[in-house]
Scaffold this active site. Structure first.
Site, PDB file in Angstrom:
ATOM      1  N   HIS A   1      40.939  40.138  43.163  1.00 22.18           N
ATOM      2  CA  HIS A   1      39.828  40.447  42.260  1.00 22.18           C
ATOM      3  C   HIS A   1      38.533  39.799  42.772  1.00 22.18           C
ATOM      4  CE1 HIS A   1      37.915  40.910  38.193  1.00 22.18           C
ATOM      5  NE2 HIS A   1      37.301  39.796  38.570  1.00 22.18           N
ATOM      6  N   GLU A   2      38.636  38.539  43.158  1.00 24.26           N
ATOM      7  CA  GLU A   2      37.438  37.834  43.627  1.00 24.26           C
ATOM      8  C   GLU A   2      36.938  38.417  44.948  1.00 24.26           C
ATOM      9  OE1 GLU A   2      35.930  36.092  41.662  1.00 24.26           O
ATOM     10  OE2 GLU A   2      37.530  35.755  40.219  1.00 24.26           O
TER      11      GLU A   2
ATOM     12  N   HIS B   1      35.029  41.423  44.360  1.00 19.27           N
ATOM     13  CA  HIS B   1      33.645  41.095  43.977  1.00 19.27           C
ATOM     14  C   HIS B   1      32.798  40.886  45.229  1.00 19.27           C
ATOM     15  CE1 HIS B   1      33.406  40.944  39.701  1.00 19.27           C
ATOM     16  NE2 HIS B   1      34.319  40.007  39.545  1.00 19.27           N
TER      17      HIS B   1
ATOM     18  N   GLU C   1      33.207  44.295  36.566  1.00 16.29           N
ATOM     19  CA  GLU C   1      34.518  43.692  36.329  1.00 16.29           C
ATOM     20  C   GLU C   1      35.616  44.744  36.444  1.00 16.29           C
ATOM     21  OE1 GLU C   1      35.332  40.612  36.252  1.00 16.29           O
ATOM     22  OE2 GLU C   1      33.241  40.038  36.430  1.00 16.29           O
TER      23      GLU C   1
END
Lengths: 192, 438
Positions: free
Chosen positions: B159-160, B163, B251
């Site tokens: 997830h990071e 980003h 997100e």
């Protein structure tokens, strides 16, 4: 008046068209390089695996007196694969060798489960984490390669990329697929 | 994925442009209201008015933003990490975390591996920072490391990394600074209006000047002033809504990326479930940092999607990830998203779908190799032993960070010696062997 304006407009349109083609061309080049780079990444990770195995076997040797065969098959598969990549064998041969190594390693990991002392060894635990991470990396590198190939192929096949690709001879790339039947099979689990 | 990033970037520029317009408008309004001086010149038979005060206000507003943005650009990640109390670690301290970050770097095809930071806190959270994918960093809390298993940790890191690959970090930093500047300027403006006599003075100056001319212009200017007050109240709200809307969308996108990179949505889903139990102390989290975490600690309990949320509700994110079923492409995520939120309007850019036919799976993607602590079925004992080991590893890592020394005794005991240990010898607590400290 129109004698001057018309050619100017035509020139501007032509210029815009050329700029547009250049944009698509550069995009295609970027994608092709991404594919090449992704392929190189797989080799890097395979090499990493070759380098890791001698240490792993060396550590395991002391605990696994009775598993000489398993260890030898791992070492043999590793040496064959390393030799293949050193002599830059063609892709399909190398792929076969690497899947042979994967199979040997999987077998080895199953055997390791029978040796709690070995599993408790810190050095071995570290090496095992490195090895499973390397296996993951090989998988992720192949996945990334396939992602890159898919983007390239989409661009080459879809309008308007297909026209520019046709003009400058950009071809579709082929996906990485498992060629060895044995590796495709789902591992059998028995609870006997 | 690249197309997705491009679409993302395009939309980001629109949003950034919108916020810049709001910022400049706020600057103009403030300047104009406080110093309603104008100059004029005649050109081509028309009289042009130049609102000097407004232009100056605009300039000031822009430079306030520009200065902070420059600061963030040059030292952004280090500042953020310092604010969060994060420390960079080396590979020896936590090899598994490093390996996971490197694996995800490969999966996302980032140009370089992000730096890895640890936040010494037992709450569960993670965030990413950095000005571009070449110079990025991810930070996780020590609590997260000791609680999540490898799959879950992999989901969080994915997830990071998503980003970082989507350039969210960079963008949200700039947008956040812009939002901050808008709020700052309007706040100062409001104070200037209410607490200083300067505003009254300018009003008087206004009317006296207006009376010299016609009453009509005075009324117009007064109306303008009232409008500008209203705008100054609305502008920060507007900017905030823009910012939050963008944050939520990113997100979702990062969740989708996390599923696509790992090809295993359940990892991230169960990690979110665990994290939502303890995302951090509200009192200790800075308001500026909160939106950057994987779950916003200040809004963790929100079950609905309000306009002021930085993140979609956790339950919804988990539900979407679980609804993806066997699929692991962006398209599958978008379909699940539609199913959960009950709308067909999908937040994914159309161009993403072209690139989302699932590519052939590789062996690692279909059957992940057996990892330490990922056996098919763990007995409760094994699970307990595993979580104990994780706690131990995390503890050792923290001690490493505080310069503890480690001593392995032959009996299997690992002695941890604090840096200020005064003696030159250590006795093993189990077998009683005396070790000399070098």
């Amino acid at each position: 008046m129109s004698m001057i304006v018309l050619p100017i407009i035509a020139g501007l349109v032509l210029l815009a068209f050329v700029a547009w083609v250049i944009g698509i061309f550069n995009g295609l080049v970027r994608l092709r390089n991404a594919v090449k780079n992704a392929w190189a990444q797989i080799d890097v990770q395979l090499k990493r695996r070759h380098d890791l195995i001698p240490n792993l076997v060396e550590t395991a040797k002391g605990y696994m007196e009775h598993e000489r065969e398993t260890l030898e098959s791992v070492v043999k598969a590793r040496n064959q694969a390393a030799e293949g990549s050193k002599q830059s064998a063609d892709a399909s041969t190398q792929s076969t060798l690497e899947s042979g190594l994967s199979g040997a390693l999987r077998n080895f990991m199953v055997v390791v489960e029978r040796y709690p002392d070995l599993k408790a060894d810190t050095l071995f635990a570290n090496l095992q984490e490195e090895l499973s991470s390397t296996e993951n990396r090989i998988g992720f590198a192949r996945q990334a390669y396939n992602d890159a190939v898919m983007m390239m192929n989409n661009k080459v096949e879809m309008f308007p990329g297909n026209i520019v690709a046709g003009m400058f001879n950009f071809n579709k790339e082929s996906f990485f697929e498992i060629e060895v039947e044995a590796e495709r099979e789902v591992p059998k689990v028995s609870f006997s | 994925m690249f197309e997705l990033i491009q679409a993302n970037r395009r939309r980001s520029w629109w949003l950034m442009g919108g916020m810049l317009v709001v910022l400049l408008a706020v600057g103009f309004i403030c300047g104009f209201s406080l110093f309603p001086a104008t100059d004029s010149f005649v050109a081509g038979g028309y009289r042009f008015f130049i609102p000097l005060g407004g232009l100056i206000g605009m300039g000031i507003a822009f430079s306030i933003w520009g200065f902070q943005a420059l600061l963030a650009w040059t030292a952004g990640d280090r500042l953020l990490m310092a604010a969060a109390g994060a420390k960079e670690i080396r590979k020896e301290m936590h090899p598994q975390l490093f390996n996971i970050v490197e694996e995800m770097t490969l999966a996302a095809r980032l140009p370089a591996m992000p730096k890895v930071y640890i936040i010494e806190d037992m709450s569960l959270n993670a965030f990413a920072a950095g000005k571009d994918p070449e110079n990025a960093a991810v930070a996780v809390t020590a609590g997260l490391l000791s609680t999540l298993n490898r799959d879950q940790l992999q989901g969080v890191i994915a997830h990071e990394i998503a980003h970082i690959a989507n350039r969210d970090v960079q963008f949200m930093t700039f947008a956040g600074i812009m939002l901050g500047s808008i709020i700052l300027i309007t706040e100062v403006f409001h104070r200037a209006i209410w607490y200083s006599t300067r505003a009254q003075g300018s009003m008087r100056r206004y009317s006296s000047r207006g009376s010299k001319k016609s009453d009509g212009t005075a009324i117009i200017l007064l109306v303008l002033l009232v409008i500008s007050f209203l705008l100054a109240i609305i502008a920060p709200l507007l900017a905030q809504l823009l910012y939050f809307a963008c944050s939520r969308r990113r997100e979702y996108l990062a969740d989708a990326g996390g599923a696509v990179y790992t090809r295993y949505p359940e990892g991230l889903a169960s990690a979110l479930e665990v994290i939502s139990r303890n995302p951090g102390d509200k009192a200790k989290t800075s308001r500026a940092m909160a939106p950057m975490y994987i779950i916003n600690p200040l809004q963790a309990k929100r079950a609905f999607n309000s306009l002021m949320s930085t993140h979609p509700p956790v339950e919804e994110r988990i539900k979407i990830l679980r609804k993806m079923g066997g699929g692991t492409g962006y398209q599958d995520y978008a379909r699940a998203w539609g199913g959960v939120s009950g709308t067909s309007a999908v937040e994914m850019p159309a161009s993403a779908f072209q690139a989302s036919a699932p590519p052939p799976h590789t062996p690692a993607a279909v059957t992940p190799p057996p990892l330490p602590g990922q056996a098919a079925a763990l007995t409760p004992q094994e699970a307990r032993a595993e979580s104990q080991q994780r706690h131990r590893d995390t503890g050792d890592m923290l001690r490493h960070m505080h310069h503890y020394r480690f001593l392995n005794c032959d009996c299997g005991v690992k002695a941890k010696i604090p840096p200020n240990y005064p003696h030159s010898q250590v006795k093993c607590p189990r077998c009683g062997k005396i070790h000399k400290l070098s």
